[in-house]
Design a protein around this motif. Structure first.
Motif, PDB file in Angstrom:
ATOM      1  N   SER A 215       3.208  -2.836  23.439  1.00 53.50           N
ATOM      2  CA  SER A 215       3.923  -1.723  22.805  1.00 53.50           C
ATOM      3  C   SER A 215       4.582  -2.173  21.506  1.00 53.50           C
ATOM      4  CB  SER A 215       4.971  -1.163  23.775  1.00 53.50           C
ATOM      5  OG  SER A 215       5.690  -0.116  23.177  1.00 53.50           O
ATOM      6  N   LYS A 216       5.164  -3.354  21.536  1.00 55.43           N
ATOM      7  CA  LYS A 216       5.820  -3.871  20.325  1.00 55.43           C
ATOM      8  C   LYS A 216       4.795  -4.272  19.262  1.00 55.43           C
ATOM      9  CE  LYS A 216       9.784  -5.602  22.972  1.00 55.43           C
ATOM     10  NZ  LYS A 216      10.511  -6.806  23.457  1.00 55.43           N
ATOM     11  N   TYR A 217       3.741  -4.955  19.684  1.00 54.94           N
ATOM     12  CA  TYR A 217       2.747  -5.414  18.720  1.00 54.94           C
ATOM     13  C   TYR A 217       2.031  -4.247  18.048  1.00 54.94           C
ATOM     14  CZ  TYR A 217      -1.332  -7.595  16.632  1.00 54.94           C
ATOM     15  OH  TYR A 217      -2.298  -7.985  15.738  1.00 54.94           O
ATOM     16  N   ALA A 218       1.751  -3.173  18.822  1.00 58.32           N
ATOM     17  CA  ALA A 218       1.050  -2.014  18.260  1.00 58.32           C
ATOM     18  C   ALA A 218       1.827  -1.398  17.106  1.00 58.32           C
ATOM     19  CB  ALA A 218       0.806  -0.971  19.351  1.00 58.32           C
ATOM     20  N   LYS A 219       3.153  -1.553  17.114  1.00 53.87           N
ATOM     21  CA  LYS A 219       3.977  -0.989  16.051  1.00 53.87           C
ATOM     22  C   LYS A 219       3.878  -1.796  14.752  1.00 53.87           C
ATOM     23  CE  LYS A 219       7.324   1.018  19.285  1.00 53.87           C
ATOM     24  NZ  LYS A 219       8.718   0.981  19.791  1.00 53.87           N
ATOM     25  N   ILE A 220       3.698  -3.115  14.883  1.00 54.67           N
ATOM     26  CA  ILE A 220       3.672  -3.952  13.667  1.00 54.67           C
ATOM     27  C   ILE A 220       2.251  -4.285  13.212  1.00 54.67           C
ATOM     28  CG2 ILE A 220       5.908  -4.970  14.243  1.00 54.67           C
ATOM     29  CD1 ILE A 220       4.406  -7.519  15.079  1.00 54.67           C
ATOM     30  N   ALA A 221       1.260  -4.048  14.080  1.00 53.21           N
ATOM     31  CA  ALA A 221      -0.120  -4.422  13.755  1.00 53.21           C
ATOM     32  C   ALA A 221      -0.610  -3.805  12.448  1.00 53.21           C
ATOM     33  CB  ALA A 221      -1.043  -4.047  14.910  1.00 53.21           C
ATOM     34  N   TRP A 223       1.014  -2.922   9.825  1.00 56.73           N
ATOM     35  CA  TRP A 223       1.709  -3.531   8.691  1.00 56.73           C
ATOM     36  C   TRP A 223       1.169  -4.940   8.421  1.00 56.73           C
ATOM     37  CZ3 TRP A 223       4.289  -0.091   6.072  1.00 56.73           C
ATOM     38  CH2 TRP A 223       4.826   1.012   6.736  1.00 56.73           C
ATOM     39  N   LEU A 224       0.868  -5.684   9.490  1.00 49.87           N
ATOM     40  CA  LEU A 224       0.317  -7.027   9.315  1.00 49.87           C
ATOM     41  C   LEU A 224      -1.046  -6.983   8.636  1.00 49.87           C
ATOM     42  CD1 LEU A 224       1.180  -8.692  12.765  1.00 49.87           C
ATOM     43  CD2 LEU A 224       2.241  -9.169  10.548  1.00 49.87           C
ATOM     44  N   LEU A 225      -1.911  -6.092   9.127  1.00 53.28           N
ATOM     45  CA  LEU A 225      -3.257  -5.999   8.556  1.00 53.28           C
ATOM     46  C   LEU A 225      -3.203  -5.468   7.134  1.00 53.28           C
ATOM     47  CD1 LEU A 225      -6.260  -6.361   8.898  1.00 53.28           C
ATOM     48  CD2 LEU A 225      -6.375  -4.083   9.953  1.00 53.28           C
ATOM     49  N   GLY A 226      -2.361  -4.471   6.913  1.00 52.58           N
ATOM     50  CA  GLY A 226      -2.225  -3.927   5.558  1.00 52.58           C
ATOM     51  C   GLY A 226      -1.726  -4.968   4.579  1.00 52.58           C
ATOM     52  N   ALA A 227      -0.738  -5.754   4.996  1.00 59.21           N
ATOM     53  CA  ALA A 227      -0.190  -6.802   4.129  1.00 59.21           C
ATOM     54  C   ALA A 227      -1.235  -7.862   3.835  1.00 59.21           C
ATOM     55  CB  ALA A 227       1.033  -7.438   4.783  1.00 59.21           C
ATOM     56  N   ALA A 228      -2.031  -8.236   4.833  1.00 54.96           N
ATOM     57  CA  ALA A 228      -3.076  -9.244   4.640  1.00 54.96           C
ATOM     58  C   ALA A 228      -4.136  -8.743   3.664  1.00 54.96           C
ATOM     59  CB  ALA A 228      -3.719  -9.602   5.983  1.00 54.96           C
ATOM     60  N   ILE A 229      -4.481  -7.468   3.726  1.00 54.03           N
ATOM     61  CA  ILE A 229      -5.491  -6.903   2.813  1.00 54.03           C
ATOM     62  C   ILE A 229      -4.969  -6.909   1.379  1.00 54.03           C
ATOM     63  CG2 ILE A 229      -6.715  -4.782   2.203  1.00 54.03           C
ATOM     64  CD1 ILE A 229      -6.928  -4.186   5.209  1.00 54.03           C
ATOM     65  N   ILE A 230      -3.715  -6.503   1.208  1.00 59.71           N
ATOM     66  CA  ILE A 230      -3.126  -6.493  -0.146  1.00 59.71           C
ATOM     67  C   ILE A 230      -3.001  -7.915  -0.694  1.00 59.71           C
ATOM     68  CG2 ILE A 230      -1.016  -5.956  -1.428  1.00 59.71           C
ATOM     69  CD1 ILE A 230      -0.616  -3.592   0.512  1.00 59.71           C
ATOM     70  N   LEU A 231      -2.587  -8.855   0.173  1.00 61.06           N
ATOM     71  CA  LEU A 231      -2.435 -10.242  -0.249  1.00 61.06           C
ATOM     72  C   LEU A 231      -3.775 -10.846  -0.680  1.00 61.06           C
ATOM     73  CD1 LEU A 231      -0.498 -12.655  -0.557  1.00 61.06           C
ATOM     74  CD2 LEU A 231      -0.988 -13.234   1.845  1.00 61.06           C
ATOM     75  N   SER A 232      -4.862 -10.422  -0.010  1.00 60.19           N
ATOM     76  CA  SER A 232      -6.184 -10.965  -0.330  1.00 60.19           C
ATOM     77  C   SER A 232      -6.625 -10.597  -1.744  1.00 60.19           C
ATOM     78  CB  SER A 232      -7.209 -10.471   0.693  1.00 60.19           C
ATOM     79  OG  SER A 232      -7.404  -9.069   0.557  1.00 60.19           O
ATOM     80  N   TRP A 233      -6.028  -9.567  -2.306  1.00 64.37           N
ATOM     81  CA  TRP A 233      -6.342  -9.174  -3.676  1.00 64.37           C
ATOM     82  C   TRP A 233      -5.849 -10.232  -4.672  1.00 64.37           C
ATOM     83  CZ3 TRP A 233      -9.370  -5.815  -6.012  1.00 64.37           C
ATOM     84  CH2 TRP A 233      -9.157  -5.522  -7.363  1.00 64.37           C
ATOM     85  N   TYR A 234      -4.726 -10.848  -4.316  1.00 63.30           N
ATOM     86  CA  TYR A 234      -4.133 -11.856  -5.192  1.00 63.30           C
ATOM     87  C   TYR A 234      -4.483 -13.278  -4.749  1.00 63.30           C
ATOM     88  CZ  TYR A 234      -1.377  -7.803  -6.547  1.00 63.30           C
ATOM     89  OH  TYR A 234      -0.976  -6.563  -6.981  1.00 63.30           O
ATOM     90  N   TYR A 235      -4.733 -13.424  -3.463  1.00 57.49           N
ATOM     91  CA  TYR A 235      -4.981 -14.762  -2.929  1.00 57.49           C
ATOM     92  C   TYR A 235      -6.214 -14.684  -2.019  1.00 57.49           C
ATOM     93  CZ  TYR A 235      -4.077 -19.236  -0.615  1.00 57.49           C
ATOM     94  OH  TYR A 235      -4.185 -20.511  -0.106  1.00 57.49           O
ATOM     95  N   TYR A 236      -7.363 -15.163  -2.541  1.00 56.37           N
ATOM     96  CA  TYR A 236      -8.657 -14.950  -1.888  1.00 56.37           C
ATOM     97  C   TYR A 236      -8.712 -15.452  -0.440  1.00 56.37           C
ATOM     98  CZ  TYR A 236     -13.669 -14.860  -1.084  1.00 56.37           C
ATOM     99  OH  TYR A 236     -14.894 -14.607  -0.556  1.00 56.37           O
ATOM    100  N   PRO A 237      -8.126 -16.623  -0.113  1.00 52.23           N
ATOM    101  CA  PRO A 237      -8.187 -17.091   1.282  1.00 52.23           C
ATOM    102  C   PRO A 237      -7.521 -16.148   2.271  1.00 52.23           C
ATOM    103  CG  PRO A 237      -7.643 -18.899  -0.163  1.00 52.23           C
ATOM    104  CD  PRO A 237      -7.567 -17.662  -1.013  1.00 52.23           C
ATOM    105  N   ALA A 238      -6.681 -15.225   1.776  1.00 56.41           N
ATOM    106  CA  ALA A 238      -6.011 -14.284   2.674  1.00 56.41           C
ATOM    107  C   ALA A 238      -6.999 -13.304   3.296  1.00 56.41           C
ATOM    108  CB  ALA A 238      -4.919 -13.524   1.925  1.00 56.41           C
ATOM    109  N   LYS A 239      -8.202 -13.189   2.690  1.00 54.71           N
ATOM    110  CA  LYS A 239      -9.224 -12.334   3.296  1.00 54.71           C
ATOM    111  C   LYS A 239      -9.542 -12.769   4.718  1.00 54.71           C
ATOM    112  CE  LYS A 239     -11.784 -10.585  -0.704  1.00 54.71           C
ATOM    113  NZ  LYS A 239     -13.102 -10.532  -1.371  1.00 54.71           N
TER     114      LYS A 239
END
Length: 601
Positions: A215-221, A223-239
């Protein structure tokens, strides 16, 4: 037949048909738009792969996804409206058919038939062309059962009067009545036990393994994936991080597939059903009531907020059904752990809201029974609501009483009076003169009166009595029962009822047919005398004039009535009117002569 009532129904049916056509066109238009938007989403994915740019997918998914979801919601709304107006047209046309031909799309109650019941088999209460078929407007099995129970046993005086007031009020709300019938019509096609399955499901916990941390993880999941996708735009290994989070999310979904499937198997089938019931509860809650019975029923669900609670569960289950679209389900689970979120939300709802729902569905059953009777009142405005009396003796008084199942143009009306007394009425007459029909007319109208319904008469007064009939006696090969044995069993039941029940009113049609004429007379006479000794009250129809002579022995208890014929130019004429005294004219010899049997010869 009141043509104004039929005209009103026809106008309502036409208006519903026009609305159905309008919403059908809208639903088809939005279905086409959905297909176009889905094609654009697939096109976006194609270009993302060609140009190796994940932001094309993200942009297409977000922008077009919202448009697609909006179109789905709009089309779903149009489909519901289309189905509603289709149902409204059906229930309205059904009223016209009921008035014109006694046809009815609802259950005829054949499943409630019981040859051993006090009166239901003899009085045509259940089955084809029965009183139940004429009355029933209940789509749920619970509603049918409630109406059947009312017709199978007289209610107490205060309950009868409450039903009368409730029926009269619903009779002034025909639009509301038809609206509720349209909203409940779906239940006709549902399994008989679908409500029991629903209640059982609500009380059965899923016990999802790891529910607390999921229940807790489903709430933050997301945001984690979205942040990783945005970060990959600036930092390729984040893909790689985004891929790992996505794989983790999907692995969680697959690892809990059994729980999801279990919820989906049960809840997925009842999502739309719950949505339909939510609308029914809402209509009951929102209506303004004056009759005590209707007020109290509505308060049961209004105080509990039933419609809102049921609607919440329906929405949650419908959200779970989003995964039925493989592409939509994939993206929702990838980003939001959608299925996990929904089954946890459903379980939380069950824990917090499962109480008192049985009472809420009982309210629907009660209203369906009241609606059924109110339809009789609306379609037959000249029928009278009887007065319920509680004198020390027996009262059954009626003016211009007719059989409700006989066509109005053919039914013959009769008066009858039994006022605060104890009597047995012997009714003699020739074949086909109307004796049996009169007994059934008395019986079936009394059944109507004692459940709170109007009766087919100008006026009526009746005590709270229990009918016991002895009319259609049948042998049974399965039970190795001869006709005479079946008659003895019925007589035993009748005598026990007269002695044991508080107020029994019996209807006997030609007693002891399964034996010789001497034993028939002696046996019938003995039965009647035993009933007199028990202060029994009722009617006996017979061809045997010797039975009518009991009036001389019991002048204060026995009354004689008869139905006769007139013979004009060799033709038999029946007026079907009850008269005082004994019958003097019989027609068996004339009827036999017509088929080539001359008794005199």
């Amino acid at each position: 037949m009141d043509q104004a009532i039929i005209t009103d129904y026809n106008q309502r049916a036409l208006a519903a048909q026009n609305e159905f056509t309008r919403y059908e066109k809208l639903a088809n238009r939005y279905s086409l738009l959905r297909l176009v938007v889905f094609g654009l989403i697939v096109l976006g994915i194609y270009f993302a792969v060609i140009y190796n740019n994940i932001f094309i997918v993200l942009g297409a998914f977000i922008a077009l996804g919202f448009v697609f979801a909006w179109l789905v919601a709009k089309q779903s709304g149009f489909e519901k409206q289309k189905q509603y107006y289709k149902n409204l047209n059906s229930v309205t046309e059904n009223e016209v058919a009921g008035i014109s031909t006694r046809a009815n799309l609802y259950d005829n109650g054949n499943g409630f038939n019981n040859d051993k019941h006090f009166y239901t088999a003899d009085l045509d209460i259940f089955g084809n062309l029965s009183l139940f078929q004429m009355l029933n407007r209940a789509a749920t099995f619970a509603g049918c059962s409630r109406l059947a129970a009312w017709l199978s046993k007289p209610a107490a005086k205060d309950v009868i009067l409450k039903h009368q007031h409730a029926v009269q009020e619903i009779g002034t709300k025909n639009s509301w009545k038809l609206d509720l019938q349209a909203r409940l019509l779906f239940a006709i096609k549902e399994p008989v036990n679908h409500l029991e399955q629903l209640i059982t499901y609500l009380h059965f916990p899923l016990n999802l393994k790891g529910e607390a941390w999921l229940s807790k993880y489903a709430k933050i999941a997301p945001w984690l994936l979205g942040a990783a996708i945005i970060l990959s735009w600036y930092y390729y290994p984040a893909k790689m991080l985004a891929v790992l989070i996505g794989l983790a999310n999907m692995s969680i979904i697959f690892s809990r597939a059994a729980y999801i499937q279990k919820t989906d198997l049960i809840a997925g089938k009842i999502g739309h059903v719950l949505g339909n019931y939510a609308g029914v509860f809402e209509k009951i809650e929102q209506e303004s009531w004056q009759a005590d019975c209707n007020i109290n029923l509505a308060l049961v669900i209004k105080n509990d907020g039933t419609s809102m609670r049921i609607k919440e569960l329906s929405i949650l289950i419908n959200k779970l059904n989003y995964h039925l679209n493989i592409y939509v389900g994939f993206f929702l689970n990838l980003f939001l752990l959608w299925d996990i979120r929904q089954i946890i939300a459903i379980e939380n709802w069950k824990r917090n809201n499962r109480q008192n729902l049985e009472n809420a569905f009982n309210v629907i059953a009660e209203f369906e029974a009241l609606i059924s009777i109110s339809g009789l009142h609306i379609n037959n405005p000249n029928w009278a609501f009887p007065g319920i009396v509680d004198d020390g003796g027996y009262t059954l008084v009626a003016q211009q009483l007719a059989h409700p199942l006989i066509n109005t143009n053919q039914a013959v009306k009769n008066d009858y009076e039994l006022r605060d007394t104890y009597k047995i009425d012997i009714i003699t007459g020739s074949n086909m003169a109307g004796k049996s029909t009169f007994l059934r007319t008395i019986g079936i109208n009394t059944v109507l009166a004692l459940c709170g319904a109007p009766v087919c008469a100008d006026s009526m007064q009746v005590s709270v009595i229990t009918m016991v009939s002895y009319m259609r006696i049948k042998d049974s090969l399965n039970e190795s029962t001869s006709t005479f044995k079946a008659e003895l069993d019925r007589l035993q039941m009748l005598l026990a009822a007269v002695e044991g029940e508080e107020k029994i009113f019996f209807l006997i049609d030609e007693m002891l047919r399964g034996t010789n004429s001497v034993d028939k007379y002696l046996g019938s006479k003995a039965v009647i005398e035993q009933i007199i000794s028990k202060k029994g009250v009722g009617m006996v129809a017979t061809h045997d004039l010797q039975i009518a002579q009991l009036e001389q022995k019991y002048p204060d208890y026995i009354r004689n009535f008869y139905f006769d014929i007139q013979v004009l130019d060799g033709e038999m004429l029946f007026d079907y009117k009850i008269k005082n005294g004994e019958c003097k004219t019989f027609n068996a010899s004339m009827l036999l002569k017509r088929i080539g049997i001359d008794i005199e010869a």
